[in-house]
Structures are given as structure tokens and as C-alpha cells.
Write a protein that holds these residues in place. Structure first.
Motif, PDB file in Angstrom:
ATOM      1  N   TYR A  87       0.828  -1.206   0.000  1.00 35.66           N
ATOM      2  CA  TYR A  87       0.000   0.000   0.000  1.00 35.66           C
ATOM      3  C   TYR A  87       0.861   1.255   0.000  1.00 35.66           C
ATOM      4  CZ  TYR A  87      -3.575   3.354   1.500  1.00 35.66           C
ATOM      5  OH  TYR A  87      -4.419   4.423   1.579  1.00 35.66           O
ATOM      6  N   ILE A  88       1.829   1.328   0.912  1.00 35.33           N
ATOM      7  CA  ILE A  88       2.680   2.498   1.009  1.00 35.33           C
ATOM      8  C   ILE A  88       3.529   2.669  -0.251  1.00 35.33           C
ATOM      9  CG2 ILE A  88       4.594   3.538   2.304  1.00 35.33           C
ATOM     10  CD1 ILE A  88       2.000   3.742   3.777  1.00 35.33           C
ATOM     11  N   ALA A  89       3.858   1.546  -0.905  1.00 37.87           N
ATOM     12  CA  ALA A  89       4.632   1.608  -2.151  1.00 37.87           C
ATOM     13  C   ALA A  89       3.762   1.933  -3.361  1.00 37.87           C
ATOM     14  CB  ALA A  89       5.359   0.287  -2.377  1.00 37.87           C
ATOM     15  N   ASN A  90       2.457   2.164  -3.130  1.00 38.85           N
ATOM     16  CA  ASN A  90       1.509   2.589  -4.171  1.00 38.85           C
ATOM     17  C   ASN A  90       1.232   1.521  -5.226  1.00 38.85           C
ATOM     18  OD1 ASN A  90       1.052   5.230  -3.115  1.00 38.85           O
ATOM     19  ND2 ASN A  90       3.021   5.876  -3.949  1.00 38.85           N
ATOM     20  N   TYR A  91       1.280   0.251  -4.826  1.00 36.36           N
ATOM     21  CA  TYR A  91       0.786  -0.792  -5.728  1.00 36.36           C
ATOM     22  C   TYR A  91      -0.740  -0.718  -5.781  1.00 36.36           C
ATOM     23  CZ  TYR A  91       5.324  -3.144  -5.986  1.00 36.36           C
ATOM     24  OH  TYR A  91       6.647  -3.451  -6.226  1.00 36.36           O
ATOM     25  N   PRO A  92      -1.341  -1.091  -6.915  1.00 34.28           N
ATOM     26  CA  PRO A  92      -2.810  -1.052  -7.011  1.00 34.28           C
ATOM     27  C   PRO A  92      -3.475  -1.949  -5.969  1.00 34.28           C
ATOM     28  CG  PRO A  92      -1.805  -1.327  -9.181  1.00 34.28           C
ATOM     29  CD  PRO A  92      -0.705  -1.492  -8.185  1.00 34.28           C
ATOM     30  N   SER A  93      -4.661  -1.568  -5.554  1.00 33.81           N
ATOM     31  CA  SER A  93      -5.418  -2.356  -4.584  1.00 33.81           C
ATOM     32  C   SER A  93      -5.614  -3.784  -5.094  1.00 33.81           C
ATOM     33  CB  SER A  93      -6.779  -1.701  -4.336  1.00 33.81           C
ATOM     34  OG  SER A  93      -7.555  -2.478  -3.457  1.00 33.81           O
ATOM     35  N   GLY A  94      -5.409  -4.746  -4.216  1.00 33.61           N
ATOM     36  CA  GLY A  94      -5.574  -6.148  -4.585  1.00 33.61           C
ATOM     37  C   GLY A  94      -4.304  -6.816  -5.068  1.00 33.61           C
ATOM     38  N   THR A  95      -3.222  -6.052  -5.232  1.00 31.73           N
ATOM     39  CA  THR A  95      -1.960  -6.640  -5.665  1.00 31.73           C
ATOM     40  C   THR A  95      -1.471  -7.628  -4.609  1.00 31.73           C
ATOM     41  OG1 THR A  95      -1.353  -4.631  -6.855  1.00 31.73           O
ATOM     42  CG2 THR A  95       0.429  -6.157  -6.319  1.00 31.73           C
ATOM     43  N   GLN A  96      -1.019  -8.792  -5.053  1.00 35.51           N
ATOM     44  CA  GLN A  96      -0.546  -9.818  -4.137  1.00 35.51           C
ATOM     45  C   GLN A  96       0.946  -9.641  -3.835  1.00 35.51           C
ATOM     46  OE1 GLN A  96      -2.673 -12.054  -2.560  1.00 35.51           O
ATOM     47  NE2 GLN A  96      -4.072 -10.585  -3.538  1.00 35.51           N
ATOM     48  N   PRO A  97       1.374 -10.057  -2.646  1.00 31.20           N
ATOM     49  CA  PRO A  97       2.774  -9.862  -2.249  1.00 31.20           C
ATOM     50  C   PRO A  97       3.806 -10.493  -3.187  1.00 31.20           C
ATOM     51  CG  PRO A  97       1.450 -10.392  -0.323  1.00 31.20           C
ATOM     52  CD  PRO A  97       0.569 -10.573  -1.521  1.00 31.20           C
ATOM     53  N   GLU A  98       3.408 -11.500  -3.947  1.00 31.19           N
ATOM     54  CA  GLU A  98       4.353 -12.165  -4.850  1.00 31.19           C
ATOM     55  C   GLU A  98       4.968 -11.213  -5.871  1.00 31.19           C
ATOM     56  OE1 GLU A  98       2.411 -15.164  -2.670  1.00 31.19           O
ATOM     57  OE2 GLU A  98       1.531 -13.494  -3.796  1.00 31.19           O
ATOM     58  N   ILE A  99       4.314 -10.080  -6.089  1.00 29.90           N
ATOM     59  CA  ILE A  99       4.874  -9.122  -7.048  1.00 29.90           C
ATOM     60  C   ILE A  99       6.232  -8.597  -6.574  1.00 29.90           C
ATOM     61  CG2 ILE A  99       3.873  -7.004  -6.082  1.00 29.90           C
ATOM     62  CD1 ILE A  99       3.253  -6.160  -8.994  1.00 29.90           C
ATOM     63  N   LEU A 100       6.459  -8.676  -5.269  1.00 25.74           N
ATOM     64  CA  LEU A 100       7.732  -8.203  -4.721  1.00 25.74           C
ATOM     65  C   LEU A 100       8.908  -9.051  -5.198  1.00 25.74           C
ATOM     66  CD1 LEU A 100       6.587  -7.466  -1.055  1.00 25.74           C
ATOM     67  CD2 LEU A 100       6.885  -5.832  -2.923  1.00 25.74           C
ATOM     68  N   LEU A 101       8.636 -10.265  -5.636  1.00 24.42           N
ATOM     69  CA  LEU A 101       9.705 -11.142  -6.118  1.00 24.42           C
ATOM     70  C   LEU A 101      10.167 -10.776  -7.523  1.00 24.42           C
ATOM     71  CD1 LEU A 101       8.396 -14.586  -4.809  1.00 24.42           C
ATOM     72  CD2 LEU A 101      10.078 -13.050  -3.758  1.00 24.42           C
ATOM     73  N   GLN A 102       9.433  -9.896  -8.197  1.00 28.98           N
ATOM     74  CA  GLN A 102       9.865  -9.449  -9.524  1.00 28.98           C
ATOM     75  C   GLN A 102      11.118  -8.597  -9.439  1.00 28.98           C
ATOM     76  OE1 GLN A 102       6.677  -7.515 -11.612  1.00 28.98           O
ATOM     77  NE2 GLN A 102       5.347  -9.327 -11.603  1.00 28.98           N
ATOM     78  N   GLY A 103      11.333  -7.978  -8.288  1.00 25.14           N
ATOM     79  CA  GLY A 103      12.573  -7.267  -8.023  1.00 25.14           C
ATOM     80  C   GLY A 103      12.694  -5.927  -8.708  1.00 25.14           C
ATOM     81  N   LYS A 104      12.773  -5.914 -10.014  1.00 22.97           N
ATOM     82  CA  LYS A 104      13.094  -4.689 -10.739  1.00 22.97           C
ATOM     83  C   LYS A 104      11.920  -3.714 -10.776  1.00 22.97           C
ATOM     84  CE  LYS A 104      16.249  -7.235 -13.751  1.00 22.97           C
ATOM     85  NZ  LYS A 104      16.500  -7.727 -15.116  1.00 22.97           N
ATOM     86  N   SER A 105      12.261  -2.447 -10.820  1.00 24.11           N
ATOM     87  CA  SER A 105      11.256  -1.399 -10.932  1.00 24.11           C
ATOM     88  C   SER A 105      10.681  -1.374 -12.349  1.00 24.11           C
ATOM     89  CB  SER A 105      11.870  -0.039 -10.615  1.00 24.11           C
ATOM     90  OG  SER A 105      10.961   0.995 -10.907  1.00 24.11           O
ATOM     91  N   THR A 106       9.390  -1.172 -12.437  1.00 24.27           N
ATOM     92  CA  THR A 106       8.746  -1.039 -13.746  1.00 24.27           C
ATOM     93  C   THR A 106       8.569   0.425 -14.129  1.00 24.27           C
ATOM     94  OG1 THR A 106       6.572  -1.179 -12.687  1.00 24.27           O
ATOM     95  CG2 THR A 106       7.524  -3.239 -13.496  1.00 24.27           C
ATOM     96  N   THR A 107       8.945   1.331 -13.216  1.00 30.58           N
ATOM     97  CA  THR A 107       8.808   2.764 -13.470  1.00 30.58           C
ATOM     98  C   THR A 107      10.135   3.325 -13.950  1.00 30.58           C
ATOM     99  OG1 THR A 107       7.142   2.940 -11.732  1.00 30.58           O
ATOM    100  CG2 THR A 107       8.181   4.983 -12.479  1.00 30.58           C
ATOM    101  N   LYS A 108      10.179   3.800 -15.185  1.00 31.75           N
ATOM    102  CA  LYS A 108      11.377   4.392 -15.755  1.00 31.75           C
ATOM    103  C   LYS A 108      11.025   5.810 -16.205  1.00 31.75           C
ATOM    104  CE  LYS A 108      13.690   0.383 -15.792  1.00 31.75           C
ATOM    105  NZ  LYS A 108      14.941   0.131 -15.071  1.00 31.75           N
ATOM    106  N   ILE A 109      11.668   6.787 -15.595  1.00 32.41           N
ATOM    107  CA  ILE A 109      11.340   8.174 -15.891  1.00 32.41           C
ATOM    108  C   ILE A 109      12.621   9.000 -15.947  1.00 32.41           C
ATOM    109  CG2 ILE A 109       9.011   8.178 -14.922  1.00 32.41           C
ATOM    110  CD1 ILE A 109      10.194   9.252 -12.317  1.00 32.41           C
TER     111      ILE A 109
END
Length: 536
Positions: free
Chosen positions: A347-369
């Protein structure tokens, strides 16, 4: 006279290069790495040159600031992605012997790209620790050993996998590489309860300038002190951190309340400054995200303040704490969500509501700016007149953002000299950001805007020195130069990042790396080597 094995190898290697003019630096480095690594190195999947098809992908993989991977920025000659600790040791030994400048990357979130870009010294290579990402959690001992290439999100996940009542007080952004993150201090939503990540490190393993793999006992307490908040890549290469886990309740409450200026946002922000660090329960963390939005009625652009909170407990006690300490926010039960600690991280990391914790295993940031950032610390509340001037300046930029992070609680109970991170007795930290979406999209204009905003804020922030956070590197504050290290210039940024701790960091650097092998634009400089005496 018999030469030691390492010297004999270097002699043979250099002799070979002289005998065979076509032998390249790449060949020499590969030979040296092979010789010094304790395990075979699969070079086809770990060693990349600009001619490699995967080079650009690897370089950009964890580079979150796109400003530093545009074609005009210098690129490394090689990227090496070791798969074993001994290969990192070999990389230090070999680059030192061959006179190759080295940069080290664990997560790539350094704001000025210093882990994968060298703007003052070329050629150089990058040692990328992304394949060293083990996380070994021991719930019985309340500890975990974590490799430098793991992300803090992976650490959070592996802790929660073992226990719903253990956590760790580190970063809000879950794609941060652990190696560099903790070297700067590493703050997060539990800092008011437990302090920084660096305050909760009990051991480490580091490769020093001689290629040795040292734990806390072997490195000594001075070096162990320096690496926990003294900034990355000045003293060696972090391989592992041993962290102390902290207790978290089975129920954690999160919330976000948005207020625009038309809804009394200025007065509310002024009140937040007075209570967030000093009056509220240390179980409660409320940061403020300030950005532009459209007014719901008029549709005109306005400044919005988002009060985003994490509370270590249930909603009933949270509402009692808020009613006593910050009733002006008008927080209601409808604004709040009770959840687990690991889901509060999402939640604090601003993942969308309902996102499961397993997404944390992806590691890399998807935000490139593309962005430029700066930082400040505040000891006294900024008056409403100052906030109004701030509002006017934010309205002039396309995509500005500010994040105000409250201190207090445990942070103010820890000595400024306990670790190199000195920013303890402040109300809050400010992070300034200006963001754009395309290369050369008025970059100079955006950077000029944030520099002017920084100048405007000078009367309202810390002074003598004006403090800054080392994990938000800002080259506007000054840089080292390879051949001419000025201690007066270095102190311009060193005192801002470390205050009085800067002098101790210099002494430790001089002791462990007197020739300044581990260096970058804002690394800790050693004292100059004594000049050699010459006979008349």
C-alpha cells in the motif's frame, strides 16, 4: 626469489600482453577473473561488452533515472554480473591490478546514476550485483542474512513468508537494491518506531580494496560503523548484510486522505508540521505527498496534499490517536483499511489495490522516468506564508512532486554519531522531484525550476550546514575529481550529508583505502598521501 602466486600471475599476464599486441584489455580481464575466482565463471552469461546483444538491456535493467542511459552519456567498457562472492573479490583484485576504474551497482536507484555512469573518469566497468540476491531468514534468531543484489521488496516478502509478526524497517520503494540502500541509512514507514535499516544491521560482509571478504570482526568496528550510513562505494563492495528483524502486529492499518488548497490544505499542512514528528504515537507514520491535480469543481490545476499513513495496530486505536493528536485531518474509519504488515508495504509503495505480495519477487522497478531530485531537512515549521510561496512555485512546473517524511520517535532517541547518518533531531525530510517523460524534453528548464525552488526554500530548512540525504545524491552540491581532490570542495557536500561525521569517515577511508581505489563523484575522499622526500 619466489614471487607470490598473485604477483607471478600478474607478471605473466602483463608479459603476455606485451608479447601479443593484439591481446585486449577484455582478454586480460577475463584471464585474471578466471584465475582469481574460486568457482568457474560462465562468461557468456555474466560478461557483456557494448558489442553484446544484451548489453543495453543489462545496462538499463535497474537504471531508474533514464537521464543516465541516453546515448550522449558515457557507457562502461564491460558489465560483469558475478554469481558468486569470490567473483566479486576477483573483480576487485583484477581491476586494481589492471588499472581499470570500477563502479558497483546493486539496485540502480542512485539519483545521479553513479553506480553505472562515470562522468569524470573513463573508461570504466560496472560490476552489477543483480545475480547475488539470496535472503536467508532465521525467525528463531530474529535475524536474516541478505545479499547485496536482493531488493528490499524481496527481503520483505521472505520475512513475511516465514512470519506474520516480523518485519524490517527499511525503504518505501520496494525495488531498491539492498546493498546500496542500507549504506545510506535507509528510512521507511517504521522509522519512527525502530529507526533506520542501518540502525538494525548487526553484521556484514564486505570485499575490501585488497579483495578480502571480511565480516564485522575482521573488518573492525570503525569500518563497520562507516558502511552503515556513510554512503555507497567508498570503502569496498558490500556482499551481505545481517539484519535484526523487528516485531510487527498481526493487524496494521493504512490510509490516504487527500486535501487540496481549496479544502484548507495550507493550514492543514502547517498543522502536520507541528504534530507529525513530536506529538503523534511512534506507531503512526504519516507522510505527505504534494503534487498537482485538477480541482473537482472548476477543473483548474491546483496543488493537492496526500496524507498517507501506516499505523502499527488496529483502526480503533488509530482513530483514538488521531483524535488526540491530529483531529484536523478528520480521519474516519471509512478512510482506513486494516491489513497485514506485508500488504501495508504494498500500500505504502503505491501498488494497485488487490496486488498480491508475490509481485515483490519481480525485483526490478517497472517505473522508468527522467527526473532530477534534491533534498532538505526541516527543524522548525514552515510558516503559512512560506507554504503559499511554495504553492505558487509548484504551479509553474509541469510534473512537480514533494514528499515530506516525518521523523521523531526512535529517530530522535539515537545519537547523531551512532552511525554516519546524522539527521536525527529534525521534524521532517523533504524530497523534491521534477519529472518528465521524454529525453531532451526541456530538461534544462525542469532542472532550472528545481534549483530555483531549492533556493526559495533556503530560509525554511536547516542551516550551517544545510543538510541533505546521501541516498538522494545531488551533484549540484559538488563533486570529486580524479586528479584533484579538494577537501574544501568535498566538505561542501560531505558536511551536508554527514555533518560532523564526515571527518571520521575521511579518517576511516584513509586507513582502509588510502589510494582511493573505490571512488566516484561524491565518494568519501582519503587524506592525501605524504609527498615523497627527494634528496637535493
Amino acid at each position: 626469489m619466489m614471487l607470490p602466486n598473485s604477483l607471478l600471475f600478474l607478471f605473466l599476464l602483463m608479459s603476455s600482453s606485451l608479447a601479443q599486441p593484439t591481446s585486449s584489455k577484455q582478454d586480460m580481464l577475463i584471464q585474471c577473473l578466471t584465475y582469481h575466482s574460486k568457482v568457474p565463471i560462465p562468461f557468456s552469461t555474466t560478461f557483456f561488452t557494448p558489442n553484446s546483444s544484451a548489453f543495453t538491456t543489462i545496462l538499463a535493467s535497474t537504471a531508474d533515472n533514464l537521464r543516465y542511459i541516453v546515448p550522449s552519456v558515457p557507457k562502461p567498457e564491460f558489465i560483469f554480473t558475478p554469481t558468486h562472492d569470490s567473483q566479486v573479490q576477483a573483480a576487485v583484485i583484477c581491476t586494481k591490478q589492471l588499472g581499470i576504474h570500477l563502479r558497483v551497482r546493486s539496485g540502480g536507484h542512485d539519483y545521479e546514476g553513479l553506480s553505472y555512469v562515470s562522468q569524470i573518469e573513463t573508461p570504466f566497468i560496472v560490476v552489477d550485483l543483480a545475480k547475488l540476491r539470496s535472503v536467508n531468514v532465521d525467525i528463531q534468531q530474529n535475524t536474516a542474512w541478505i545479499q547485496a543484489g536482493a531488493t528490499i521488496g524481496e527481503v520483505y516478502y521472505r520475512i513475511a513468508e516465514k512470519s506474520t509478526t516480523h518485519g524490517f524497517p527499511a525503504g518505501v520503494c520496494t525495488s531498491l537494491g539492498v546493498g546500496g540502500h542500507i549504506t545510506g541509512g535507509a528510512y521507511g514507514a517504521m522509522m519512527r518506531k525502530y529507526g533506520l535499516a542501518a540502525d538494525n544491521v548487526v553484521n556484514a560482509r564486505i570485499v575490501d580494496v585488497n579483495g578480502r571478504n571480511l565480516d564485522r570482526e575482521a573488518m573492525g568496528e570503525d569500518l563497520f560503523w562507516a558502511i552503515r550510513g556513510g554512503g555507497g562505494a567508498s570503502f569496498g563492495i558490500i556482499l551481505w548484510w545481517k539484519i535484526k528483524l523487528v516485531p510487527v502486529p498481526s493487524t496494521v492499518t493504512v490510509f490516504t486522505v487527500a486535501k487540496t488548497l481549496e479544502q484548507g490544505g495550507t493550514k492543514l499542512l502547517h498543522k502536520w508540521q507541528q504534530v507529525a514528528a513530536t506529538e503523534l504515537d511512534e506507531d503512526l507514520f504519516i507522510r505527505v505527498i504534494i503534487q498537482l491535480t485538477s480541482d473537482s469543481k472548476s477543473g483548474k490545476k491546483t496543488v493537492a496534499t496526500l496524507y498517507q499513513g501506516q499505523f502499527l495496530g488496529g483502526v480503533e486505536r488509530l482513530l483514538q490517536v488521531m483524535q488526540t493528536g491530529f483531529p484536523e485531518l478528520s480521519l474516519t474509519q471509512k478512510d482506513c483499511t486494516e491489513t497485514t504488515w506485508i500488504k501495508s508495504v504494498l500500500y505504502i509503495a503505491n501498488y494497485p489495490s488487490g496486488t498480491q505480495p508475490e509481485i515483490l519477487l519481480q525485483g526490478k522497478s517497472t517505473t522508468k522516468i527522467y527526473y532530477k531530485a534534491k533534498s532538505d531537512f526541516v527543524k522548525d515549521p514552515i510558516p503559512e506564508t512560506g507554504l503559499e510561496g511554495l504553492r505558487k512555485r509548484l504551479m509553474k512546473e509541469t510534473t512537480p512532486m514533494m514528499i515530506w517524511t516525518p521523523y521523531g520517535g526512535m529517530m530522535s532517541n539515537i545519537s547523531e554519531s551512532a552511525i554516519p547518518f546524522p539527521h536525527r533531531t529534525v521534524l521532517f525530510k523533504i524530497q523534491y522531484l521534477t519529472i518528465w517523460q521524454a529525453a531532451n524534453q526541456n530538461e534544462a528548464k525542469h532542472i532550472d525550476w528545481i534549483r530555483k525552488l531549492y533556493s526559495y526554500m533556503a530560509p525554511y530548512v536547516t542551516k550551517s550546514p544545510r543538510q541533505a540525504y546521501v541516498n538522494y545524491r545531488d551533484l549540484d552540491l559538488g563533486i570529486n575529481k580524479k586528479s584533484n581532490i579538494s577537501f574544501i570542495k568535498a566538505s561542501a557536500w560531505g558536511n551536508r550529508y554527514f555533518k560532523d561525521n564526515f571527518n571520521r569517515l575521511i579518517e576511516i577511508k584513509t586507513k582502509v583505502d588510502p589510494e582511493n581505489f573505490f571512488r566516484h563523484e561524491q565518494s568519501i575522499p582519503p587524506r592525501p598521501l605524504p609527498a615523497r622526500r627527494t634528496r637535493n
